[in-house]
Design an enzyme around this catalytic site. Sequence first.
Site, PDB file in Angstrom:
ATOM      1  N   GLY A 162      -3.665   0.417  17.235  1.00  0.00           N
ATOM      2  CA  GLY A 162      -2.963   0.168  15.971  1.00  0.00           C
ATOM      3  C   GLY A 162      -2.334   1.441  15.440  1.00  0.00           C
ATOM      4  O   GLY A 162      -2.798   2.556  15.718  1.00  0.00           O
ATOM      5  N   LYS A 211       0.807  -1.233   0.000  1.00  0.00           N
ATOM      6  CA  LYS A 211       0.000   0.000   0.000  1.00  0.00           C
ATOM      7  C   LYS A 211       0.836   1.278   0.000  1.00  0.00           C
ATOM      8  O   LYS A 211       0.430   2.291  -0.549  1.00  0.00           O
ATOM      9  CB  LYS A 211      -0.930   0.013   1.226  1.00  0.00           C
ATOM     10  N   ASN A 214      -0.547   1.585  20.656  1.00  0.00           N
ATOM     11  CA  ASN A 214       0.084   0.614  19.758  1.00  0.00           C
ATOM     12  C   ASN A 214       1.137  -0.194  20.491  1.00  0.00           C
ATOM     13  O   ASN A 214       1.754   0.295  21.442  1.00  0.00           O
ATOM     14  CB  ASN A 214       0.724   1.343  18.564  1.00  0.00           C
ATOM     15  N   ASP A 245     -10.229   3.228   1.747  1.00  0.00           N
ATOM     16  CA  ASP A 245     -10.425   2.764   3.131  1.00  0.00           C
ATOM     17  C   ASP A 245     -11.009   3.884   3.996  1.00  0.00           C
ATOM     18  O   ASP A 245     -11.781   3.627   4.919  1.00  0.00           O
ATOM     19  CB  ASP A 245      -9.090   2.322   3.742  1.00  0.00           C
ATOM     20  N   ASP A 269       6.796   3.825  19.509  1.00  0.00           N
ATOM     21  CA  ASP A 269       7.414   4.802  18.597  1.00  0.00           C
ATOM     22  C   ASP A 269       6.562   5.036  17.351  1.00  0.00           C
ATOM     23  O   ASP A 269       6.509   6.145  16.827  1.00  0.00           O
ATOM     24  CB  ASP A 269       8.819   4.338  18.182  1.00  0.00           C
TER      25      ASP A 269
HETATM   26  P1  NAP Z   1      -0.192  -3.310   9.219  1.00  0.00           P
HETATM   27  O1  NAP Z   1       0.076  -2.074   8.463  1.00  0.00           O
HETATM   28  O2  NAP Z   1       0.713  -4.483   9.067  1.00  0.00           O
HETATM   29  O3  NAP Z   1      -0.257  -2.894  10.783  1.00  0.00           O
HETATM   30  C1  NAP Z   1      -0.486  -3.872  11.773  1.00  0.00           C
HETATM   31  C2  NAP Z   1      -0.801  -3.187  13.102  1.00  0.00           C
HETATM   32  O4  NAP Z   1      -1.206  -4.207  14.038  1.00  0.00           O
HETATM   33  C3  NAP Z   1       0.389  -2.476  13.743  1.00  0.00           C
HETATM   34  O5  NAP Z   1      -0.080  -1.400  14.515  1.00  0.00           O
HETATM   35  C4  NAP Z   1       0.981  -3.580  14.642  1.00  0.00           C
HETATM   36  O6  NAP Z   1       1.706  -3.098  15.732  1.00  0.00           O
HETATM   37  C5  NAP Z   1      -0.287  -4.224  15.146  1.00  0.00           C
HETATM   38  N1  NAP Z   1      -0.094  -5.611  15.557  1.00  0.00           N
HETATM   39  C6  NAP Z   1       0.364  -6.635  14.798  1.00  0.00           C
HETATM   40  N2  NAP Z   1       0.362  -7.780  15.513  1.00  0.00           N
HETATM   41  C7  NAP Z   1      -0.084  -7.451  16.755  1.00  0.00           C
HETATM   42  C8  NAP Z   1      -0.300  -8.196  17.942  1.00  0.00           C
HETATM   43  N3  NAP Z   1      -0.054  -9.502  18.004  1.00  0.00           N
HETATM   44  N4  NAP Z   1      -0.784  -7.543  19.022  1.00  0.00           N
HETATM   45  C9  NAP Z   1      -1.034  -6.219  18.963  1.00  0.00           C
HETATM   46  N5  NAP Z   1      -0.856  -5.459  17.872  1.00  0.00           N
HETATM   47  C10 NAP Z   1      -0.382  -6.074  16.773  1.00  0.00           C
HETATM   48  O7  NAP Z   1      -1.644  -3.891   8.893  1.00  0.00           O
HETATM   49  P2  NAP Z   1      -2.962  -3.038   8.532  1.00  0.00           P
HETATM   50  O8  NAP Z   1      -3.101  -2.906   7.058  1.00  0.00           O
HETATM   51  O9  NAP Z   1      -2.943  -1.810   9.354  1.00  0.00           O
HETATM   52  O10 NAP Z   1      -4.128  -4.034   9.006  1.00  0.00           O
HETATM   53  C11 NAP Z   1      -4.462  -4.174  10.373  1.00  0.00           C
HETATM   54  C12 NAP Z   1      -5.762  -4.996  10.491  1.00  0.00           C
HETATM   55  O11 NAP Z   1      -6.847  -4.287   9.910  1.00  0.00           O
HETATM   56  C13 NAP Z   1      -5.709  -6.351   9.780  1.00  0.00           C
HETATM   57  O12 NAP Z   1      -6.378  -7.299  10.577  1.00  0.00           O
HETATM   58  C14 NAP Z   1      -6.486  -6.115   8.498  1.00  0.00           C
HETATM   59  O13 NAP Z   1      -7.120  -7.288   8.032  1.00  0.00           O
HETATM   60  C15 NAP Z   1      -7.533  -5.123   8.996  1.00  0.00           C
HETATM   61  N6  NAP Z   1      -8.053  -4.278   7.895  1.00  0.00           N
HETATM   62  C16 NAP Z   1      -9.374  -4.331   7.636  1.00  0.00           C
HETATM   63  C17 NAP Z   1      -9.904  -3.545   6.625  1.00  0.00           C
HETATM   64  C18 NAP Z   1     -11.371  -3.615   6.347  1.00  0.00           C
HETATM   65  O14 NAP Z   1     -11.801  -3.199   5.265  1.00  0.00           O
HETATM   66  N7  NAP Z   1     -12.180  -4.086   7.288  1.00  0.00           N
HETATM   67  C19 NAP Z   1      -9.093  -2.688   5.873  1.00  0.00           C
HETATM   68  C20 NAP Z   1      -7.718  -2.658   6.163  1.00  0.00           C
HETATM   69  C21 NAP Z   1      -7.200  -3.472   7.183  1.00  0.00           C
HETATM   70  P3  NAP Z   1       3.287  -2.795  15.641  1.00  0.00           P
HETATM   71  O15 NAP Z   1       3.393  -1.390  15.108  1.00  0.00           O
HETATM   72  O16 NAP Z   1       3.760  -2.943  17.031  1.00  0.00           O
HETATM   73  O17 NAP Z   1       3.861  -3.821  14.702  1.00  0.00           O
END
Ligand code: NAP
Length: 283
Positions: free
Chosen positions: A132, A71, A156, A107, A160
Amino acid sequence: MHVRATTKIYGIFGHPVSHSLSPIMHNAAFRKLNLDCVYVAFDIHPDNLESATHAIKSMGISGVNVTIPHKERIIPLLDEISPEVALTGAVNTVKNENGHLTGYNTDVEGFLTAIKEDLGIIPKRLRVFLLGAGGAARAVVTALCMNGASEIYLVNRTLDKAKALASEFTKAYKHVSIEPCALEDTDSLKRSLRTADLLINASSSGMEGVASLTLQLELLPKQSLVYDLVYKPRDTTLLNRAKELGLKSAGGISMLLYQGAKSFEIWTGEMAPVDEMRKVIEF
Ligand code: NAP
């Protein structure tokens, strides 16, 4: 659906991508409107993103969705970006108009439509507890800041990243108070939970294969609302706990639907058949 020599090709770039619900959702929409279009999943390894993006032009692909992990990295490969992309720093939709690639972020609108439909709210004057600081959280913060939220507690795992996000958006939106907060800082967490109107999970916590964080939801005011962006599984630990406490809540399938509907409209200029799209993803 008959694929012909004239059929327009759309798709999704991701890695991995086999779990994506976007192909069934968009193909259902094309069928409903009788459009000569097809949508496929492209598993693009990060090393191949640049050549794959050039191929959108050289192969005449009409448009793609973009998901993890591309992305952000796709932005410099495009010819133009929308204002939402400039704010979020992430693209989830690309439109190819005669070899000119424009990046959009649907989004932001998908999230706003989802909370309005499911929870009956707009962000104006809301105090939000947001978990997050990744790509999805950036879209949510953009939507909240652009639409008048008053306070965001940004929580988060990696503090940082929350600090960086808070500082970036505080510069752009001086009227919103954005406070980064560490998961270990129990006093701050408790304080922010006690005052939140809306709790949002925009982290991967609770998605299939990722453990769910335990938050003290019982501290939330009784009228607080909960939105979990995770849609796999549908009944996340967070949503189950919210239901137990009698809090109104909803999961991320509606955001998936509305971001997809907006992409469809950008590509085709037609109103998306959302009921048809919803039917195939809410099996
Ligand atoms: P991303 O950019 O990889 O970010 C992941 C986030 O989750 C980061 O803040 C990370 O924290 C945190 N994280 C990862 N593993 C964790 C854990 N075990 N415990 C606590 N926090 C954790 O991913 P993203 O695109 O933001 O997506 C995040 C979620 O949103 C996913 O489940 C995705 O499927 C969902 N989503 C849904 C939609 C929808 O249309 N409904 C759209 C987009 C995303 P750190 O910074 O510490 O790594």
